[in-house]
Structure formats: C-alpha cells, structure tokens
Design an enzyme around this catalytic site. Structure first.
Site, PDB file in Angstrom:
ATOM      1  N   SER A 173       0.840  -1.191   0.000  1.00  0.00           N
ATOM      2  CA  SER A 173       0.000   0.000   0.000  1.00  0.00           C
ATOM      3  C   SER A 173       0.883   1.253   0.000  1.00  0.00           C
ATOM      4  O   SER A 173       1.705   1.417  -0.902  1.00  0.00           O
ATOM      5  CB  SER A 173      -0.954  -0.040   1.197  1.00  0.00           C
ATOM      6  OG  SER A 173      -1.854   1.035   1.156  1.00  0.00           O
ATOM      7  N   ARG A 205     -12.115   7.092   9.315  1.00  0.00           N
ATOM      8  CA  ARG A 205     -11.812   5.670   9.350  1.00  0.00           C
ATOM      9  C   ARG A 205     -12.878   4.850   8.624  1.00  0.00           C
ATOM     10  O   ARG A 205     -12.558   3.909   7.906  1.00  0.00           O
ATOM     11  CB  ARG A 205     -11.667   5.194  10.789  1.00  0.00           C
ATOM     12  CG  ARG A 205     -11.299   3.739  10.934  1.00  0.00           C
ATOM     13  CD  ARG A 205      -9.994   3.394  10.231  1.00  0.00           C
ATOM     14  NE  ARG A 205      -9.536   2.052  10.548  1.00  0.00           N
ATOM     15  CZ  ARG A 205      -8.444   1.493  10.024  1.00  0.00           C
ATOM     16  NH1 ARG A 205      -7.691   2.159   9.166  1.00  0.00           N
ATOM     17  NH2 ARG A 205      -8.090   0.282  10.358  1.00  0.00           N
ATOM     18  N   ASP A 212      -9.635  -4.115  -5.825  1.00  0.00           N
ATOM     19  CA  ASP A 212      -9.095  -2.937  -5.142  1.00  0.00           C
ATOM     20  C   ASP A 212      -9.565  -1.675  -5.862  1.00  0.00           C
ATOM     21  O   ASP A 212      -9.215  -1.456  -7.021  1.00  0.00           O
ATOM     22  CB  ASP A 212      -7.560  -3.020  -5.141  1.00  0.00           C
ATOM     23  CG  ASP A 212      -6.893  -1.926  -4.317  1.00  0.00           C
ATOM     24  OD1 ASP A 212      -7.553  -0.932  -3.958  1.00  0.00           O
ATOM     25  OD2 ASP A 212      -5.688  -2.073  -4.029  1.00  0.00           O
ATOM     26  N   HIS A 221      -8.425  -3.714  -1.437  1.00  0.00           N
ATOM     27  CA  HIS A 221      -7.083  -3.198  -1.150  1.00  0.00           C
ATOM     28  C   HIS A 221      -6.426  -3.916   0.027  1.00  0.00           C
ATOM     29  O   HIS A 221      -5.217  -4.125   0.031  1.00  0.00           O
ATOM     30  CB  HIS A 221      -7.182  -1.696  -0.865  1.00  0.00           C
ATOM     31  CG  HIS A 221      -5.868  -1.043  -0.641  1.00  0.00           C
ATOM     32  ND1 HIS A 221      -4.912  -0.936  -1.631  1.00  0.00           N
ATOM     33  CD2 HIS A 221      -5.323  -0.484   0.466  1.00  0.00           C
ATOM     34  CE1 HIS A 221      -3.848  -0.326  -1.141  1.00  0.00           C
ATOM     35  NE2 HIS A 221      -4.064  -0.046   0.126  1.00  0.00           N
TER      36      HIS A 221
END
Lengths: 385, 385
Positions: free
Chosen positions: B149, B218, B319, B352
């Site tokens: 990532s 978040r 993703d 992801h």
C-alpha cells in the site's frame, strides 16, 4: 425551510390520508410533476419517468419552463425520448424538497415543516405516489416506465405494486435491492449530516444550517457517482494555481478537490438535509423481495412476478454504487417472468452518473428501445382480451 | 498526545538535522523498527518491509514481543517470509505515531508535540528514514524490499533514491503515483477530521479529541479498503437485532453499519489525528516521476530508472483505492528498466486490504518469489564486478 420548485411544476393532490408502507399516513400531500408532448386520444402513448434521489421534475425544457432540464439531451421532439410521439410525465419523488411533499414541507395545520415528524419514507411510497399522478392524468396504461438510479428502484416497486399499468420498462443504473457497499456509503453520508451540530436533530433553519455535513455528504456522493477511470483522464494529478489553494496547509491543492468543492457548494443549499436523510434511508431499505417474495433470496422471484412485454436494463461497467451485476440481476428476473428483457452493459467511463452525461451511448439505447414499442392500447387490448 | 509503541520496538536515531524533501529538517528524530531472524555473516540475507499508513513495526511476534503482529501469517520461521532464512526488518514509517518521530512526538527542546509545526512530510522522507535504519544495522545490500500500500509507494521511492541497495522487490497493492479517485477519498477523510471542532487546528488533547472526524475518516477508509463483492457475501442485507439499533431513527440498522462502527471505534483513539493528516497528504503528493522523471508523463521513465534483478508486483482485482492498472504500470516500468518483473493480479475478494487477510493467495506468491532469490551478496558482487 426552503423548497426548490421549478416554475413549470404542476401538482396532483394525493388521497388524504395517503397511507405509508412503514406506518403512518400523509394528509393533504401533493406530488409535483411536469409533462411533455400530447396525450393521444386513447391515452396509449404515455411514458413515466422516475428520477434519482435529487432531481426535480424538470427533466427538460417545455412550454411552462423553457430552461434546460436535467435530461435535456434525452427528452424532446426528435430526441431519444421523442415527445413528438410520446406524452411524457416526470414525477418529483415523494419525500423530496422540489415540489412533492416531504420533510421540508409544511405539516398539516400550520406553516411548520414536518422535519423528523414526517413518517418513515420507503421507495414503495414514492412508487405509489407516482402511480397516483398517472391515474390522475386519466392514464390507465403506460407505454413505458423509465427509472434512473433510485428511480430504477421505484420503477420496480411501481411495476410490482401496480401490475398491468405498464407493459414495458427501461431500468437505468438501478437495483432490485440495496447492497452493503452502497448502504455503507449512504450511512456515512447520513452520519456526516447528523454529526453536524447545526443539523440539531432536524431543527435547523437558513441561518443555522448543516452546511459542513451536507458538503461532506455531497462530496462522498460525487465520488461514488463518477469513476476513477474518468477522473484519471479528466484531472490526473493537475494542481490548482497557487492563488486558489489559500494558505491552509491541508486546503485544496488538486483539481479533483476543487471539482468536488464546487459540486458540493452548488448542492448544499439546494437540497434539504432532512429530505436527503429520508430519501437516502429509503434506498437502503429497498428490496424488491419485500414486495412480493419472502426475504433476501426471493429477489429473482419478486422480479419474475412482474409481467412485462419488453424491458431494457442498462448498466455501466464503471458504476461502483449500483454495480453491473445488479442490472444483470434485474434483467434475469424480468426475463424469468416472461419479459423480452435485454441487459445492456455500457462502457461509459462516467460511472453511476453516466446516464446524465454520456448521451452518445444512452441516447441510441433508449431511443432504439422506445422506437420498437407499440402504444399501450395494443398491449392493453391484448391482455384484456 | 499519545504515541502507541509496541513493547518490542527498537529505535535508530536519524542524522540531526535530517533534511525533509519539501523543506525543513528534523532534529533528534528517530525511527522505530523490529527485526526477525539472524543477519548472516556477510549481511546478505536482509529483507526490508515498508508498511501501509497505519501499521506499527510489529509485523509479527518475535522474542522481544510475542504478541501476534499485523502480518503474523506471512512472517516467521517456515512462513512465506521465512525468518529461518531471512533477516527481516520492518520499519514504522516516519511521521507515524507508533514509535517513529511524527507530529505527535515531542518537538525538540520540550515536551510539547510538534502538531502542525512538523515539517511537510513526503513519502520520499519515509523512504530516506527507512534507508537510514538499514545502514545503521550495517546492511549495505538488501536481498529484497517489500512494500504494501503506502509502503509500496515508499519502496519505489527507496529504490529510486538509494540505487544499488536492493536488487529485488515485492510491491503489494502499491502505486507509482496517487490518482484522483484516491486523492478525493483521502481529501474527504482529512476534511472530516479538520471539520471536527475538536481538531482545533491540531491543538486537541485526550479530553477534547476529534473523535467524530476520526470516526468518519476511518469508516470511509474501511469502505475503500475492502470490496463490494466481499461485503455482498459477508453482510448482504442482514439487519442488527433490534436491541442493538437504539431508538435513533437514523441509527445503525444493518450489519455492515455495525461493522464500520466497530472498526472505527478501534481506530480513533489508537492513531493520532495530526499524524493521519500528514501521512494521508504525503500519499496524495507521491509521484515517482517527481523523483527522477520530468512530470506526470515520466512515471514509466522514472520506474525504468530503477535497476533491479527481479520484481513481483501484486495487485487485487477488487481494489478500488489502488486499482490494478497501477500495479500493472509499476511492473511495466520496472521491466522497462531491465528487471525480470512479474505483474500478478489476484482475484481476492477483499479489495485493497486483501494482503492483510487473503494469505492463501498472498502466501504462495510472496513465498515463491523469495524462495527463488539469491542472497544479496551474490547480486552485489555481480554489480560491483
């Protein structure tokens, strides 16, 4: 509390009381709509358009309001939805703030808006309200029902709850039920509004208005309405001129951020936050299986209970909010019910909102389907025979 | 201002001053790391792991900290990253709040944290700090750099800015540059934090803490880290028991909403908001073309300037944040530079974050690649010959 009503809007009073699917009833409620074209003598050339969450009934210019509408390129004489042939009705969804009764409308017996006293709104209520408009215009049979996005949900509810009224259907970027990714997105949009202290449990006014929450919600909407592919080509990594970024170290820097900001600014004061919450939640709740089937696994059975001659179900490969398999599911279910149902995946780069911009692809698809239809009187004669 | 430092963390002091790419310098800064396995006599068996935005250096259990790490299934004796063979170093990124110096760390000359006085942080700074850790351990040549990532971005910056140090590379769900969809998502996450009045331009404390903003950020993160496909199977339209929904008409109703809420609650007090803003912005800024090329169109040229023996570039089809074409681009660029570069698209449904959960697919891919490598001394000998 402001409602935003285009000048050409017409209204139909709903029966009073108007019962709501999840309990409660509306009194003295109305539905806003506009029309294009002429209803022919035997009332067989009518098409109903059901919209996404936010549009008003002004889909295109007409005599009552010559300003361009939100589907101007698709609707008019000689256009894909050809108003030289069809009489077209576009309904502002129940629960909206653009003419139809919703949480921002005055509650019975006063000038105060309903706010959160509006009864829980479902997509099925929106469908029932639209069906009442159709009947009030003296139309027993529709040649076609067209629904976009949330309107695609409402169209399925309309077909399931008002059988025999329409024989053909175009479903554009719609869904037979809300799935968890889109529920999560909408839940977060609602949370952004509800977290804004100015929302104040729905008790805001023009001065104290949940502008930040609405801005967040709208930005998240726009992110999910378009596609990464489109934005790669459109914005790439282009930065704003330094004089537009301001001095804030975490302020706008990239063009894509400025684009979101501009979209949000246009929206936040033009759509009522409580109406947004109600309509957003209605989408989460929607599952055609609730109409007619027996739970989650009856989506296909519920779709198959809808009897149509022809259906065109259009989806877009880059749509992350109503992904392609949802339109494929609609087409499969309608076909199981006996319809000549075609699933048409389009390669538009613009994602969920492609139907609002990609007229090169949507125009021929919609226009070709409508050109193939018989007026509703023939179909009606056939089923009544 | 709390930092969250696992008990087994070790530290390397950075040179003081440590110059930052975008201006300014750190004084008395440190980088947190952990290690596994033994460095062999000629120091040729070292692997460096660079993490995503939020993990600490505790990738797996070790003697200093037997608690499971965030990549426990991947790292250890006999595991895909086999610590019986390799000496593995995992670095907590510069700018984090988990041991390495960042905005939540005490600024020089006092106990007060930097907050927004921390200099602008770039991915390149994170790479330079990691390179210092490697050197401080007496390692001149790495057998492999692995980046996940944001760590995939940092790994490319590491390879470009420290040529010759590593001869092999695994890039997992990484990107050579940030593209507008992910910039838009991160911009909105930062806006959610900045809009929270408790953020107070970075001057919050444990009592007055931007909890709502962090929760929104978040949740949006989790939505984009996973995939619609996974959630369809995992949550569908399952609702919470009525006793968990509370009386709020717009409160939690679906399992997916409860899942997001639980994820957010675990995170908001465990990651410093200012650190989050700095790291998030660093990702937006990242473009490997800035290292070595001459603008946006030099991404491939910049990648081709990286000289490697072998590279494995893994992406995940579901993703949406770092889409597959970004890993394809990395592999193409590294191959153009002469590397034996393999692009491996995986069908993991988890989006992801698949590398954190789908060990059935990631384990063999990573393990197979590492098993094929020679220790770095051979490679080093060859290039120095």
């Amino acid at each position: 509390m402001t409602e935003f009503i285009p000048p050409g809007t017409r209204f139909t009073e709903l029966p009073s009381p108007f019962p709501m699917k999840r309990g409660g009833a509306l009194r003295g409620a109305r539905v806003a709509y506009e029309t294009w074209g002429e209803l022919d003598a035997d009332r067989g050339n009518a098409i109903l358009i059901l919209t996404g969450l936010s549009p008003d009934a002004h889909a295109a210019s007409n005599d009552a309001d010559p300003s361009p509408g939100w589907w101007e390129a698709m609707l008019g004489p000689g256009k894909p939805i050809d108003t030289a042939r069809w009489f077209v009705v576009c309904v502002n969804t129940l629960g909206s703030c653009k003419g139809s009764t919703g949480p921002a409308s005055a509650a019975p017996g006063g000038d105060d808006p309903y706010r959160l006293d509006f009864p829980p709104l479902s997509v099925e209520d929106c469908a029932d309200a639209a069906a009442h408009v159709v009947r009030s215009l003296g139309i027993d049979h529709l040649a076609c029902v067209i629904g976009n996005s949330m309107g695609g949900m409402a169209a399925l509810a309309f077909l399931a709850r008002h059988p025999g009224v329409a024989r053909n259907h175009i479903n554009i970027s719609g869904a037979a039920r809300a799935l968890p990714f889109s529920i999560a997105i909408r839940s977060l949009q609602r949370e952004a509004i509800r977290l804004d202290p100015a929302w104040n449990a729905g008790n805001y006014d023009e001065q104290t208005y949940p502008e930040s929450g609405m801005r967040m919600a709208r930005k998240l909407g726009v992110i999910t309405y378009r596609s990464a592919l489109e934005w790669d080509g459109r914005f790439g990594r282009v930065r704003l001129d330094s004089d537009r970024t301001g001095g804030d170290p975490f302020g706008l820097e990239f063009e894509v951020e400025s684009y979101l900001e501009a979209h949000a600014r246009r929206f936040v004061r033009r759509f009522d936050p409580n109406c947004y919450l109600y309509l957003s939640r209605a989408m989460d709740w929607f599952d055609i299986g609730d109409c007619c089937g027996q739970g989650e696994h009856d989506t296909l059975a519920a779709l198959a209970s809808i009897k149509l001659d022809k259906a065109l179900v259009i989806g877009v490969q880059t749509d992350i909010l109503f992904p392609l398999q949802q339109q494929e599911e609609i087409a499969a279910g309608l076909a199981r019910g006996g319809a000549d149902a075609r699933f048409l995946p389009l390669e538009s780069p613009q994602g969920h909102d492609a139907f609002l911009v990609d007229f090169e692809r949507f125009g021929p698809a919609v226009g070709g389907f409508l050109a193939s239809l018989q007026p509703a009187r023939h179909a009606a004669t056939r089923i009544e025979a």
